[in-house]
Design an enzyme around this catalytic site. Sequence first.
Site, PDB file in Angstrom:
ATOM      1  N   ARG A   1       0.832  -1.205   0.000  1.00 56.95           N
ATOM      2  CA  ARG A   1       0.000   0.000   0.000  1.00 56.95           C
ATOM      3  C   ARG A   1       0.864   1.251   0.000  1.00 56.95           C
ATOM      4  O   ARG A   1       0.628   2.178  -0.753  1.00 56.95           O
ATOM      5  CB  ARG A   1      -0.904   0.001   1.227  1.00 56.95           C
TER       6      ARG A   1
ATOM      7  N   CYS B   1      -7.218 -13.720  19.413  1.00 59.41           N
ATOM      8  CA  CYS B   1      -7.727 -12.542  20.123  1.00 59.41           C
ATOM      9  C   CYS B   1      -9.125 -12.232  19.592  1.00 59.41           C
ATOM     10  O   CYS B   1      -9.321 -12.152  18.371  1.00 59.41           O
ATOM     11  CB  CYS B   1      -6.824 -11.351  19.888  1.00 59.41           C
TER      12      CYS B   1
ATOM     13  N   ASP C   1     -10.926  -1.198  14.807  1.00 61.20           N
ATOM     14  CA  ASP C   1     -11.405  -1.003  13.432  1.00 61.20           C
ATOM     15  C   ASP C   1     -12.800  -1.593  13.201  1.00 61.20           C
ATOM     16  O   ASP C   1     -13.496  -1.947  14.145  1.00 61.20           O
ATOM     17  CB  ASP C   1     -10.369  -1.516  12.421  1.00 61.20           C
TER      18      ASP C   1
HETATM   19  S1  SF4 Z   1      -4.688  -9.881  16.912  1.00 59.51           S
HETATM   20 FE1  SF4 Z   1      -5.165 -11.498  15.407  1.00 59.51          FE
HETATM   21  S2  SF4 Z   1      -3.253 -11.753  14.241  1.00 59.51           S
HETATM   22 FE2  SF4 Z   1      -2.735 -10.664  16.142  1.00 59.51          FE
HETATM   23  S3  SF4 Z   1      -2.147 -12.268  17.587  1.00 59.51           S
HETATM   24 FE3  SF4 Z   1      -4.316 -11.859  17.904  1.00 59.51          FE
HETATM   25  S4  SF4 Z   1      -5.383 -13.349  16.637  1.00 59.51           S
HETATM   26 FE4  SF4 Z   1      -3.267 -13.262  15.929  1.00 59.51          FE
END
Ligand code: SF4
Length: 385
Positions: A129, A146, A310
Amino acid sequence: MDVLPGGAVSINHVRSRFPFAPRSIWKGVPDSQWNDWHWQQRERVTTLEQLDQVVRLTDDERRAVVEADAQFHMGITPYYAALMDPEDPTCPVRLQSVPTMGELNFTAADLEDPLAEERDMPVPGITHRYPDRVLFYTTHNCPVYCRHCTRKRKVADPSSAAAKKQIEESLAYIELHTEIRDVVVSGGDPLSLSDDRLDYILGRLRAIPHVEIFRLGTRNLVTLPQRITDDLVQMLRKHQPVYVNTHFNHPRECTGEAFDAARRLADGGCVIGNQMVLLKGINDDPRTVKELNHRLLMMRIRPYYIYQCDLARGISHFRTPIETGRRIIRSLRGHTSGMAVPYFVVDAPNGGGKIPVNPDYVVRHEGKRWVLRNFAGKEFTYDEP
Ligand code: SF4
């Protein structure tokens, strides 16, 4: 900082402020297993039955663990699960790792790919990008999934795994594009790869003359600090300069294990920054963010960004108004060390990139006269000579 014989450094005077995580139901597990990242990966909490043994689940959590699984799997390392308060469903670690029914509440504003990363993808596995840097997807795995993840659409999904062919095509793209000087090695979490695989990828990148630096985007310091082994650090030493961007969201995550992991990386020459995501009920208040940033600085991790949560699907229950972030920055700037004040950014939908939305300290500006407001609200005039 004390300098020890041989040039090693001791920061034990602050280390004592970082107690080890409790071990919850894993109390009887020997250290040799607990500190083994492979064991932690193998023993992840992935089912309702396992989770039931760790925390007293609410009805909402119980339903969500079953119903949200189709959208985004649950996976929690024993280390991170042991940080959860078993009695408190509002525990910040629990909110980040145990599904709630809010995840199934889709809104009209939600987007499958909120940052348009797939649109700016010249070859599968590379988002290009900005002019001189790229995002390089190397894996779909993470130790903990997460609940606020922006890449839910691909993380945890085996069909999105970066196969060998895709990695080779991505490397070929970077080799061909001489304007790329900075590569963000991401995923999922690139430290989910073996040392040998990572060594191969970093070695290939290091051999490209126009690639100056790379950054590892990893949450392992937070969710699986046992992954930061001496062997890993030795391997990273070969590829310096290596920047590590991690993702602590709450002071509770700053444990003795995390401190030691950061110490190993910093002693190994890595420069570590933190990218916090602003999350309702977890860190959307100035006191929590200030405490987090103070603890990070003691760990030699520089607070780098605070992201506005987001528009990814199923995370609307975490979103805060933009003004919350600005209020937090106002409460930090001037009130504590400048190094503890990150940038607050909105990663704009549709590929707009990171846009700073920090408070404005310019009251007015006429010709060469600037009227500025300091952190205490007092106005000062600066006349440009
Ligand atoms: S935010 Fe998403 S990409 Fe980052 S560690 Fe957690 S699950 Fe994995």
